[in-house]
Design an enzyme around this catalytic site. Structure first.
Site, PDB file in Angstrom:
ATOM      1  N   HIS A  57       0.867  -1.186   0.000  1.00  0.00           N
ATOM      2  CA  HIS A  57       0.000   0.000   0.000  1.00  0.00           C
ATOM      3  C   HIS A  57       0.898   1.228   0.000  1.00  0.00           C
ATOM      4  CE1 HIS A  57      -3.144   2.823   0.669  1.00  0.00           C
ATOM      5  NE2 HIS A  57      -2.655   3.189   1.836  1.00  0.00           N
ATOM      6  N   ASP A  59       1.070   5.110  -0.278  1.00  0.00           N
ATOM      7  CA  ASP A  59       0.386   6.399  -0.232  1.00  0.00           C
ATOM      8  C   ASP A  59       1.050   7.390  -1.178  1.00  0.00           C
ATOM      9  OD1 ASP A  59      -1.648   6.062   1.876  1.00  0.00           O
ATOM     10  OD2 ASP A  59       0.070   5.682   3.158  1.00  0.00           O
ATOM     11  N   ASP A 181      -7.615   1.634   2.327  1.00  0.00           N
ATOM     12  CA  ASP A 181      -7.205   2.558   3.392  1.00  0.00           C
ATOM     13  C   ASP A 181      -8.136   3.733   3.647  1.00  0.00           C
ATOM     14  OD1 ASP A 181      -5.497   3.319   5.454  1.00  0.00           O
ATOM     15  OD2 ASP A 181      -4.218   4.524   4.160  1.00  0.00           O
ATOM     16  N   HIS A 431      -6.229   9.776  -0.555  1.00  0.00           N
ATOM     17  CA  HIS A 431      -6.923   9.768   0.737  1.00  0.00           C
ATOM     18  C   HIS A 431      -6.104  10.366   1.878  1.00  0.00           C
ATOM     19  CE1 HIS A 431      -4.965   5.750   0.410  1.00  0.00           C
ATOM     20  NE2 HIS A 431      -4.657   5.975   1.663  1.00  0.00           N
TER      21      HIS A 431
END
Length: 992
Positions: A57, A59, A181, A431
């Site tokens: 994951h 970001d 997420d 996000h």
């Protein structure tokens, strides 16, 4: 040599016998036999099949900037380097054909791909064609779901998916949406994903009470019916909740960032642990199977920025699979395999079960009793506004690139482009971007990227406006008009104002320009005089400018702009000197201000609003408005140590503190505007403003610097209290589109135990919210995404600003305490709320277009001096105004000769008696400067032809889903739109 694949971006056209260009040539996709669902490993019937999904994951900015994350810079903040992850994963996939990996964030993959050699690119293409490397989600980023606007989400998804399609063809197309997420999940996102052709959707976070109930009922996988207007299954999406958020099961993390022991499988060495590992794994798998519905379960084997040394993960996963499966010879009924979300989804589909149906959304999200993630709905309100107006500017930039043709990109003012702003906006949807949950230096980087995108678009816009108008005069952009700063208008004696309207209908828009003169003449494009007024700049505006402008007055007038076009107004100074007596504000509250649509009364004692009336419908409601602040919890509390922070809203009392019971007042009334200027404290002020031709009352609020000298963090709200009997119900939009009902202390799908009476009743408001009873509806339109609620009947509160002294321990590692060079003592934020009062049956006819004007506001540019007589002062890119129900969502250059067009029906079914009807648009009669030669329809994200898009079908427990009944278009060129429908087309065009 790569196998040629057909992609929708190869736009070939046939000549119809009628002599017009028609649909593109169809080619059968020569897809690899092993990508997609065909690449999945075999599972074993009658066994519990455990799908291990290796993933990372990544970001697109959070604790570090997007650049720092990619390169692995600033590892003192967080050890993370995406380029090394991709290097390592590709290397390890090549060592064992059974291995699988999924990748999500195209913004990072795109950067990495550009740096690879031809040989490496061919190697990766082979991995993709064999299904060993699979893309999921595939947008430029994994967008936030609470604070994003649907138009920006569609844009960023289109950008990411287009790159994958152009690069890898059919095998690069993701089958699964993957939002592991984001902090709560919006119904509109599910609707968009369904219309983009995804077969399913997986996420990691939902309310702890909701999860508990779903685990017991084995309802962690469901069919989400994400629209009340679109005919099923158009907006239906199979949705699954992952078992461990997006982390591996406890004890099974084998990244360099993890502390779990590796599998030690040499029996001659000390600490041999295979039996222990296998036993623990079987126990976890069997426990997980008890709360899911089929004999297939999924485990996410990875986490934040993992797989930088992929050998660690894969070496242990290879062993885990081998040793667990060896137990089958001794009677074990557990089968472990490398898998992907789409392979897992395929097995759920093969089970041929019925699934529970969900019709609401997943807001608000709480991870325990006092930890509601509702603060980020408002966090970083200045960045949220900048993102919103950047979206408006990007749509204008896209449109003018199409209308201007090649000269827009390379014209008299240099080389301009829209791509820089497209990429900046796409990253801003992440996000941890527009959500406001990043570190301050990362927020600064997002803003810097947007500003750079603006600069590139300004060249493009100048080129196009110069070409369309025939004027080569340099164009000036004033980006701080909201605080009355524009050097040109402050000094020039003669200038022109160009107003470009990106909507497909004409707009009337109030203009306020900083000036130092006291009288001006203004003429419209036809030479007709325009009524204008000069008023003094308010004390609040003068204070907030901090020396960035020195105008003492504001010039006010109303402009009209045609659809997808501009109007140019000429302004000339008539008089300098002191302001006229009639323009001076009066130091008292008026009894009322009104125009032909609205009447607003004030309490003469307090200076506050007291009522609002719609003069057209003869409605009146009692209405007061004031500012309050909630004291943010510092964690020193007997119930919980949770603090308010960037993510979490936790007031330490249910009663907010009023900032002032009275307001100091100044009143201005003239032929253009009536405004009541209110001061509540040194750090809170407001202007209540009613323009002559407006059906909405404007509340322009200015908040900050929020004082923290008392060591208290503060959450500042504007609260409207009315006589409307709302019965504990209010309504909010979902990502700017469909509206959802909210009920106090209630969730539609489980029995809520409310533990936070304020934060637990806050919801995201992206563009509007309202309360209503049988007679009256009060709608509030916001100018950015904000959080809000209806805590008392007849009340609406909107959180405007947050300044906090503690971190909320959700990873960001710093308090939300914004300052800047200009405001070192604390950030000042300014914004607008627009209020309308209507009967509920017709309210949408007012608030939908009103919200649309705020989202896509006109772009105002200036040129100095006298205009050349040959200058074209008015232009529309449309042949005719589109029907009120139709919104031109996208007009964007696709390649040299083709344009991406999205048409949207902007009303819900049964929302408007007049406008909630199907409507038809003729594509050949759309543009005034373009001939449309060919058309082909695509899915929402423009990565598949619409008539070739197929999705897995799912059965709901409530019965069989009806099949969509489209009702064909009247002709190739005529597009029929039903309520809430968005249709996407690739047009072959020629400049006239």
């Amino acid at each position: 040599m790569a196998t040629p694949v057909y992609t929708p971006f190869v736009f070939l056209l046939l000549l119809f016998q009628s002599g017009v260009w028609g649909f593109p040539v169809r080619q059968t996709p020569q897809e690899s036999p092993t990508c997609g669902y065909k690449s999945c490993h075999a599972t074993k019937p009658g066994m519990l099949n455990v799908h291990l999904v290796p993933h990372t994951h990544d970001d697109v900015g959070w604790l570090k900037t997007v650049d720092q994350y990619f390169y692995g810079d600033r590892n003192d903040i967080q050890h993370a380097g995406v380029q090394y992850i991709l290097d390592s994963v590709v290397d390890q996939l090549l060592k064992n054909p059974d291995r699988r990996f999924i990748y999500v964030e195209t913004a990072f993959f795109y950067r990495w791909w550009k740096q690879q050699t031809d040989d490496m690119q061919n190697t990766v293409k082979q991995l993709v064609n064999e299904g060993r490397l699979e893309f999921v989600n595939g947008g430029w980023c994994m967008s936030d779901e609470a604070t994003t606007h649907y138009s920006a989400v569609i844009d960023q998804m289109t950008m990411g998916l287009r790159f994958l399609n152009d690069t890898f063809g059919h095998c690069g197309r993701p089958r699964v949406a993957w939002h592991i997420d984001p902090f709560g999940h919006a119904r509109e996102h599910a609707s968009m994903f369904a219309q983009m052709g995804y077969d399913g959707f997986f996420f990691g976070r939902l309310d702890y009470q909701d999860r508990s109930r779903r685990m017991v009922a084995r309802e962690q996988e469901m069919l989400w019916r994400a629209s009340e207007s679109l005919t099923p299954p158009m907006a239906d999406l199979f949705t699954g909740i992952l078992p461990n958020g997006y982390n591996p099961p406890e004890g099974f993390c084998w990244d360099q960032s993890c502390d779990d022991p590796p599998i030690r499988d040499d029996p001659d060495l000390e600490d041999y642990n295979v039996d222990d590992v296998v036993t623990r794994f079987l126990r976890i798998a069997q426990a997980q199977a008890l709360v899911y519905k089929t004999n297939h379960i999924i485990m996410t084997m990875g986490s934040d920025f993992q797989y930088e040394n992929a050998n660690l993960w894969y070496k242990n996963l290879d062993k885990l699979i081998r040793y667990v499966n060896q137990k089958q010879s001794n009677g074990s009924e557990v089968n472990v395999l490398y898998s992907t979300p789409s392979c897992y989804l395929q097995e759920l589909h093969r089970a041929n079960l019925t699934w529970p149906l969900k019709g609401d959304d997943f807001f608000p999200y709480a991870d325990s009793a006092h930890d509601f993630w509702t603060g980020y709905f408002t966090s970083r309100p200045a960045l949220k506004r900048y993102e919103r107006i950047s979206n408006s500017y990007l749509q204008t930039c896209n449109q003018l690139e199409v209308l201007g043709g090649p000269i827009s990109r390379k014209g008299p003012f240099g080389a301009g482009d829209s791509d820089t702003l497209k990429k900046a906006m796409a990253v801003a949807q992440h996000h941890d971007a527009v959500s406001g949950t990043e570190k301050q230096h990362v927020a600064n980087d997002y803003a810097r990227r947007l500003a750079n995108g603006w600069a590139h678009c300004q060249v493009l816009v100048s080129n196009t406006l110069s070409s369309l108008s025939g004027s080569s005069a340099p164009r000036v952009y004033c980006e701080h008009l909201n605080i009355s700063v524009c050097p040109l208008t402050e000094t020039s004696k003669k200038f022109s104002v160009n107003v470009y309207n990106p909507l497909a209908r004409p707009v009337s828009w109030p203009v306020r320009l900083p000036v130092n003169g006291t009288a001006y003449s203004i003429s419209d494009p036809k030479g007709k005089a325009v009524d204008s007024q000069v008023v003094p700049v308010s004390q609040a505006t003068a204070a907030v400018r901090r020396g960035r402008g020195y105008a003492v007055n504001e010039l006010l007038f109303q402009v009209q702009a045609p659809p997808l076009g501009y109007s140019t107004y000429s302004v000339s100074l008539l008089q300098n000197g002191p302001p006229s007596p009639q323009s001076s504000p009066l130091p008292r509250a008026p009894k009322a201000v009104q125009n032909k649509f609205l009447r607003v009364t004030f309490d003469p004692e307090t200076g506050l609003l007291s009522s609002l009336s719609n003069l057209e419908t003869q409605q009146t409601v009692k209405l007061s408005q004031n500012f309050y602040w909630y004291n943010a919890s510092d964690g020193n509390n007997s119930e919980s140590i949770q603090m308010s922070g960037a993510y979490i809203f936790r007031p330490n009392t249910s009663t907010p503190f009023i900032i002032s019971k009275t307001a100091k007042i100044e009143t201005l009334q003239n032929s253009v505007v009536q405004e009541v200027r209110q001061w509540f404290s040194p750090w809170v002020s407001q202007v209540v403003r009613l323009y002559t031709d407006s059906r909405a009352l404007e509340l322009e609020w200015t908040v900050g610097p929020v004082p923290i000298g008392d060591d208290l963090g503060k959450e500042v709200i504007s609260r409207l209290d009315s006589s409307i009997n709302s019965s504990g119900v209010f309504y909010t939009d979902s990502n700017g589109r469909e509206v959802l009902q909210r009920r106090k202390d209630y969730r539609p799908t489980w029995n809520l135990r409310q533990s936070e009476p304020i934060a637990g009743n806050y919801y995201p408001i992206n563009s509007r919210a309202y309360i209503k009873d049988d007679k009256d509806q009060l709608t509030v339109v916001t100018d950015r995404s904000q959080g809000g609620g209806s805590i008392q009947d007849g009340s609406l509160e909107i959180m405007l600003h947050r300044r906090l002294l503690y971190d909320d321990v959700r990873g960001v590692g710093e308090p939300l305490n914004e300052t800047s060079d200009i405001y070192p003592e604390g950030l000042v934020v300014r914004g607008r709320l627009l209020l309308s009062l209507s009967p509920p049956a017709t309210a949408a006819d007012t608030h939908r277009p009103l919200a649309q004007e705020v989202v896509l506001q006109p772009l105002i540019t200036f040129t100095d001096g006298e205009l050349h007589p040959s200058t074209r002062l008015e232009f529309s890119g449309l042949q005719a105004v589109l029907p009120p129900a139709v919104h031109l969502l996208t007009v964007s250059q696709w390649d040299q000769d083709s344009v991406l067009l999205r048409l949207e029906h902007q009303y819900q079914a049964s929302e408007s008696k007049e406008h909630s009807q199907p409507v038809t648009v003729n594509l050949q009669k759309l543009f005034s400067t373009l001939d449309v030669l060919g058309v082909s329809e695509m899915n929402l994200s423009a990565n598949q032809w619409k008539d070739e898009m197929t999705r897995l079908d799912w059965k709901a427990e409530s019965g069989e889903m009806p099949l969509p009944k489209r009702g064909g278009d009247p002709s190739v060129w005529e597009v029929n739109l039903k309520p809430m429908e968005i249709r996407t087309f690739l047009l072959r065009v020629r400049q006239r």
